[in-house]
Design a protein around this motif. Structure first.
Motif, PDB file in Angstrom:
ATOM      1  N   VAL A  15       0.844  -1.200   0.000  1.00 43.01           N
ATOM      2  CA  VAL A  15       0.000   0.000   0.000  1.00 43.01           C
ATOM      3  C   VAL A  15       0.877   1.247   0.000  1.00 43.01           C
ATOM      4  O   VAL A  15       0.647   2.189  -0.768  1.00 43.01           O
ATOM      5  CB  VAL A  15      -0.981  -0.009   1.196  1.00 43.01           C
ATOM      6  N   GLU A  18       2.557   1.664  -3.497  1.00 40.48           N
ATOM      7  CA  GLU A  18       1.657   1.964  -4.604  1.00 40.48           C
ATOM      8  C   GLU A  18       0.872   3.259  -4.437  1.00 40.48           C
ATOM      9  O   GLU A  18       0.485   3.864  -5.441  1.00 40.48           O
ATOM     10  CB  GLU A  18       0.715   0.789  -4.833  1.00 40.48           C
ATOM     11  N   LEU A  19       0.645   3.687  -3.212  1.00 38.64           N
ATOM     12  CA  LEU A  19      -0.238   4.841  -3.013  1.00 38.64           C
ATOM     13  C   LEU A  19       0.451   6.099  -2.511  1.00 38.64           C
ATOM     14  O   LEU A  19      -0.192   7.145  -2.411  1.00 38.64           O
ATOM     15  CB  LEU A  19      -1.386   4.468  -2.070  1.00 38.64           C
ATOM     16  N   TYR A  63      -8.904  -2.901   5.234  1.00 39.19           N
ATOM     17  CA  TYR A  63      -8.580  -1.739   4.404  1.00 39.19           C
ATOM     18  C   TYR A  63      -9.838  -1.224   3.730  1.00 39.19           C
ATOM     19  O   TYR A  63     -10.847  -1.912   3.644  1.00 39.19           O
ATOM     20  CB  TYR A  63      -7.535  -2.119   3.343  1.00 39.19           C
ATOM     21  N   GLY A  65     -11.185   1.617   0.316  1.00 40.20           N
ATOM     22  CA  GLY A  65     -10.832   2.426  -0.838  1.00 40.20           C
ATOM     23  C   GLY A  65      -9.710   1.834  -1.664  1.00 40.20           C
ATOM     24  O   GLY A  65      -9.658   0.624  -1.905  1.00 40.20           O
ATOM     25  N   GLU A  66      -8.808   2.708  -2.092  1.00 43.90           N
ATOM     26  CA  GLU A  66      -7.690   2.286  -2.945  1.00 43.90           C
ATOM     27  C   GLU A  66      -6.789   1.277  -2.242  1.00 43.90           C
ATOM     28  O   GLU A  66      -6.271   0.357  -2.880  1.00 43.90           O
ATOM     29  CB  GLU A  66      -6.855   3.493  -3.360  1.00 43.90           C
ATOM     30  N   ALA A  67      -6.598   1.448  -0.956  1.00 40.26           N
ATOM     31  CA  ALA A  67      -5.739   0.520  -0.208  1.00 40.26           C
ATOM     32  C   ALA A  67      -6.323  -0.890  -0.242  1.00 40.26           C
ATOM     33  O   ALA A  67      -5.584  -1.870  -0.386  1.00 40.26           O
ATOM     34  CB  ALA A  67      -5.557   0.991   1.228  1.00 40.26           C
ATOM     35  N   GLN A  68      -7.632  -0.986  -0.139  1.00 48.52           N
ATOM     36  CA  GLN A  68      -8.274  -2.299  -0.194  1.00 48.52           C
ATOM     37  C   GLN A  68      -8.044  -2.952  -1.560  1.00 48.52           C
ATOM     38  O   GLN A  68      -7.771  -4.146  -1.652  1.00 48.52           O
ATOM     39  CB  GLN A  68      -9.770  -2.183   0.088  1.00 48.52           C
ATOM     40  N   GLU A  69      -8.117  -2.157  -2.607  1.00 49.14           N
ATOM     41  CA  GLU A  69      -7.892  -2.675  -3.956  1.00 49.14           C
ATOM     42  C   GLU A  69      -6.441  -3.146  -4.117  1.00 49.14           C
ATOM     43  O   GLU A  69      -6.183  -4.180  -4.731  1.00 49.14           O
ATOM     44  CB  GLU A  69      -8.231  -1.606  -5.000  1.00 49.14           C
ATOM     45  N   VAL A  70      -5.498  -2.404  -3.560  1.00 44.59           N
ATOM     46  CA  VAL A  70      -4.083  -2.803  -3.616  1.00 44.59           C
ATOM     47  C   VAL A  70      -3.903  -4.157  -2.939  1.00 44.59           C
ATOM     48  O   VAL A  70      -3.283  -5.070  -3.498  1.00 44.59           O
ATOM     49  CB  VAL A  70      -3.171  -1.740  -2.963  1.00 44.59           C
TER      50      VAL A  70
END
Length: 103
Positions: A15, A18-19, A63, A65-70
């Motif tokens: 995370v 990538e973020l 997680y 949002g985006e973190a969950q997707e990562v």
């Protein structure tokens, strides 16, 4: 139990890589670190790697949002199923077809 703890560490690392904004983390450095992480993961003992892959869908709920997707995509993004199927040509072909379909 240890696989869950290691999965959590890897997830936090992924995370972060990538973020994190490009101004805070050099993109080239992030890519090098992701490649290093992928290499280390793929070299793990296959039994432990299976436990780890199975742990990611469990911890993904921590997680959002985006973190969950990562976290949801760690096994896919780091080719972990392929590492587990290295000696199984049928499974490898199936995984390759799934990758092709996913685009």
């Amino acid at each position: 139990m240890i696989a869950m703890q290691v999965a959590e560490i890897i997830a936090e690392y992924a995370v972060f890589l990538e973020l994190t904004d490009d101004e805070e983390l050099n993109p080239d450095t992030a890519v090098k670190m992701m490649e290093a992480l992928a290499s280390h993961l793929q070299e793990m003992d296959k039994g432990f790697l299976r436990e780890l892959v199975n742990a990611f869908p469990i911890i993904v709920e921590e997680y959002s949002g985006e973190a969950q997707e990562v976290v949801r995509n760690i096994s896919y993004g780091y080719y972990l199923e392929e590492a587990l199927a290295v000696n199984d040509p049928v499974k490898m072909a199936t995984l390759e077809a799934l990758r092709d379909a996913r685009g």
